[in-house]
Motif scaffolding. Structure first.
Motif, PDB file in Angstrom:
ATOM      1  N   PHE A   1      68.349   1.987 -60.998  1.00  0.00           N
ATOM      2  CA  PHE A   1      68.601   1.952 -62.442  1.00  0.00           C
ATOM      3  C   PHE A   1      69.631   0.875 -62.748  1.00  0.00           C
ATOM      4  O   PHE A   1      70.648   0.768 -62.057  1.00  0.00           O
ATOM      5  CB  PHE A   1      69.100   3.316 -62.927  1.00  0.00           C
ATOM      6  N   PHE A   2      69.375   0.077 -63.791  1.00  0.00           N
ATOM      7  CA  PHE A   2      70.305  -0.962 -64.227  1.00  0.00           C
ATOM      8  C   PHE A   2      70.986  -0.529 -65.517  1.00  0.00           C
ATOM      9  O   PHE A   2      70.320  -0.186 -66.497  1.00  0.00           O
ATOM     10  CB  PHE A   2      69.584  -2.289 -64.494  1.00  0.00           C
ATOM     11  N   GLY A   3      72.320  -0.564 -65.530  1.00  0.00           N
ATOM     12  CA  GLY A   3      73.087  -0.345 -66.744  1.00  0.00           C
ATOM     13  C   GLY A   3      73.726  -1.642 -67.192  1.00  0.00           C
ATOM     14  O   GLY A   3      73.415  -2.716 -66.672  1.00  0.00           O
ATOM     15  N   SER A   4      74.636  -1.568 -68.123  1.00  0.00           N
ATOM     16  CA  SER A   4      75.255  -2.780 -68.655  1.00  0.00           C
ATOM     17  C   SER A   4      76.061  -3.527 -67.600  1.00  0.00           C
ATOM     18  O   SER A   4      75.992  -4.754 -67.504  1.00  0.00           O
ATOM     19  CB  SER A   4      76.159  -2.426 -69.836  1.00  0.00           C
ATOM     20  N   ASP A   5      76.814  -2.795 -66.778  1.00  0.00           N
ATOM     21  CA  ASP A   5      77.646  -3.429 -65.759  1.00  0.00           C
ATOM     22  C   ASP A   5      77.584  -2.701 -64.421  1.00  0.00           C
ATOM     23  O   ASP A   5      78.489  -2.824 -63.600  1.00  0.00           O
ATOM     24  CB  ASP A   5      79.100  -3.511 -66.230  1.00  0.00           C
ATOM     25  N   PHE A   6      76.530  -1.935 -64.195  1.00  0.00           N
ATOM     26  CA  PHE A   6      76.415  -1.189 -62.944  1.00  0.00           C
ATOM     27  C   PHE A   6      74.951  -1.056 -62.528  1.00  0.00           C
ATOM     28  O   PHE A   6      74.037  -1.235 -63.329  1.00  0.00           O
ATOM     29  CB  PHE A   6      77.033   0.209 -63.078  1.00  0.00           C
ATOM     30  N   VAL A   7      74.783  -0.738 -61.251  1.00  0.00           N
ATOM     31  CA  VAL A   7      73.471  -0.448 -60.682  1.00  0.00           C
ATOM     32  C   VAL A   7      73.561   0.935 -60.046  1.00  0.00           C
ATOM     33  O   VAL A   7      74.424   1.181 -59.203  1.00  0.00           O
ATOM     34  CB  VAL A   7      73.068  -1.487 -59.614  1.00  0.00           C
ATOM     35  N   THR A   8      72.693   1.841 -60.472  1.00  0.00           N
ATOM     36  CA  THR A   8      72.651   3.174 -59.875  1.00  0.00           C
ATOM     37  C   THR A   8      71.519   3.228 -58.858  1.00  0.00           C
ATOM     38  O   THR A   8      70.383   2.883 -59.162  1.00  0.00           O
ATOM     39  CB  THR A   8      72.428   4.253 -60.937  1.00  0.00           C
ATOM     40  N   VAL A   9      71.855   3.662 -57.654  1.00  0.00           N
ATOM     41  CA  VAL A   9      70.877   3.781 -56.577  1.00  0.00           C
ATOM     42  C   VAL A   9      70.746   5.251 -56.206  1.00  0.00           C
ATOM     43  O   VAL A   9      71.759   5.935 -55.994  1.00  0.00           O
ATOM     44  CB  VAL A   9      71.293   2.951 -55.343  1.00  0.00           C
ATOM     45  N   THR A  10      69.524   5.733 -56.143  1.00  0.00           N
ATOM     46  CA  THR A  10      69.252   7.115 -55.748  1.00  0.00           C
ATOM     47  C   THR A  10      68.582   7.124 -54.390  1.00  0.00           C
ATOM     48  O   THR A  10      67.673   6.332 -54.138  1.00  0.00           O
ATOM     49  CB  THR A  10      68.348   7.811 -56.784  1.00  0.00           C
ATOM     50  N   LYS A  11      69.038   8.005 -53.521  1.00  0.00           N
ATOM     51  CA  LYS A  11      68.531   8.061 -52.152  1.00  0.00           C
ATOM     52  C   LYS A  11      67.715   9.317 -51.918  1.00  0.00           C
ATOM     53  O   LYS A  11      67.751  10.268 -52.708  1.00  0.00           O
ATOM     54  CB  LYS A  11      69.704   8.022 -51.162  1.00  0.00           C
ATOM     55  N   SER A  12      66.993   9.325 -50.810  1.00  0.00           N
ATOM     56  CA  SER A  12      66.269  10.521 -50.391  1.00  0.00           C
ATOM     57  C   SER A  12      67.253  11.526 -49.789  1.00  0.00           C
ATOM     58  O   SER A  12      68.385  11.173 -49.432  1.00  0.00           O
ATOM     59  CB  SER A  12      65.199  10.160 -49.369  1.00  0.00           C
ATOM     60  N   GLU A  13      66.830  12.761 -49.666  1.00  0.00           N
ATOM     61  CA  GLU A  13      67.727  13.810 -49.171  1.00  0.00           C
ATOM     62  C   GLU A  13      68.150  13.584 -47.730  1.00  0.00           C
ATOM     63  O   GLU A  13      69.274  13.927 -47.349  1.00  0.00           O
ATOM     64  CB  GLU A  13      67.047  15.179 -49.297  1.00  0.00           C
ATOM     65  N   ASP A  14      67.284  13.010 -46.899  1.00  0.00           N
ATOM     66  CA  ASP A  14      67.612  12.831 -45.493  1.00  0.00           C
ATOM     67  C   ASP A  14      68.376  11.547 -45.205  1.00  0.00           C
ATOM     68  O   ASP A  14      68.763  11.301 -44.058  1.00  0.00           O
ATOM     69  CB  ASP A  14      66.332  12.867 -44.637  1.00  0.00           C
ATOM     70  N   ALA A  15      68.617  10.716 -46.209  1.00  0.00           N
ATOM     71  CA  ALA A  15      69.369   9.473 -46.019  1.00  0.00           C
ATOM     72  C   ALA A  15      70.856   9.741 -46.237  1.00  0.00           C
ATOM     73  O   ALA A  15      71.240  10.643 -46.989  1.00  0.00           O
ATOM     74  CB  ALA A  15      68.883   8.396 -46.974  1.00  0.00           C
ATOM     75  N   ALA A  16      71.718   8.960 -45.571  1.00  0.00           N
ATOM     76  CA  ALA A  16      73.166   9.133 -45.665  1.00  0.00           C
ATOM     77  C   ALA A  16      73.798   7.900 -46.293  1.00  0.00           C
ATOM     78  O   ALA A  16      73.468   6.769 -45.929  1.00  0.00           O
ATOM     79  CB  ALA A  16      73.766   9.375 -44.278  1.00  0.00           C
TER      80      ALA A  16
END
Length: 270
Positions: free
Chosen positions: A122-137
């Motif tokens: 996800f791209f916001g005005s001044d940030f990038v949100t990254v979502t991971k899978s449950e098994d990733a650390a």
């Protein structure tokens, strides 16, 4: 012996801070705190984070490329993390990429999906949100995300390959909008959206049914698939809209197949 680029990266990162998992908090308490912020009368202020949620920036550097300070911030969704590259991301609005196919028009989103374990961007005005899978650390994902963001800004590539691609202006008021719809859009844009974006996501207006009084909204970024999103909608957003716009009788969240599955799994594990 590893390559020179890896060696330089390690030297730039030392001393390395130990990774700390975001504190596990009650989903209901987190959602209710967001709801209280939505109903507050004081204006929202961007980028005012407590030190516990906004750790010191990482200095990331490889080879002869210029170093880059990247800050991270936890979100109410433990599977999502916000990355601040200290540079503008979206000039207007936001952009959500729920799967790799949707990211084909963005070099940055495409490179982030190339990282094993990344499920949403996800791209916001001044940030990038990254979502991971449950098994990733995050301990292993964060360095790769740092590298992908720095490589993108060093390359000089545009955020979108298609110059016609633009953020969806879902809250823009049109001439044919009724007074009720105009009020709903104004509240979403000025009061609700800033609070949701502070938590690494966004909310998109999808329509209003004057016969039933139902407003349809779609959660994006860290808010999509978050177990507390339904509480946020009912305890914060719905209450605010119903208070200021008497024609509104309720709020419904619009889900696609991927969001529905993520929300269901989150409710089962809570």
């Amino acid at each position: 012996m590893r390559g020179s680029a890896t060696t330089l990266w390690r030297l730039a990162r030392r001393p390395r801070l130990p990774f700390q998992q975001p504190a596990q908090v009650s989903n209901n308490n987190t959602a209710l705190s967001i709801a209280r912020r939505l109903c507050a009368t004081a204006p929202f202020r961007r980028n005012e984070f407590s030190s516990s949620r906004h750790p010191p920036p990482f200095r990331f550097s490889t080879g002869q490329r210029r170093s880059m300070f990247i800050q991270t911030q936890a979100t109410p969704n433990p599977s999502s993390l916000m990355f601040y590259p200290d540079k503008p991301v979206m000039q207007v609005g936001s952009a959500d990429f729920p799967n790799p196919r949707s990211a084909m028009n963005s070099p940055l989103a495409k490179s982030l999906f190339a990282i094993d374990g990344v499920t949403r961007v996800f791209f916001g005005s001044d940030f990038v949100t990254v979502t991971k899978s449950e098994d990733a650390a995050w301990e292993f994902l964060k360095p790769e995300v740092f590298a992908a963001i720095m490589d993108f800004y060093s390359s000089g590539q545009p955020l979108f390959l298609d110059s016609q691609a633009a953020a969806a202006m879902d809250t823009a008021i049109h001439q044919d909008d009724s007074e009720t719809v105009a009020m709903i859009k104004e509240l979403l844009e000025t009061r609700i959206r800033p609070a949701v974006q502070d938590d690494g996501g966004d909310i998109v207006y999808r329509g209003f049914d004057p016969d039933t009084g139902i407003v349809k909204l779609k959660m994006q970024g860290a808010c999509s698939g978050c177990p507390s999103s339904s509480v946020t909608l009912k305890s914060g957003i719905e209450n605010m809209l119903m208070h200021y716009v008497p024609e509104v009788k309720g709020v419904e969240q619009e889900l696609d197949a991927q969001d529905d599955e993520a929300t269901l799994s989150g409710q089962m594990s809570s």
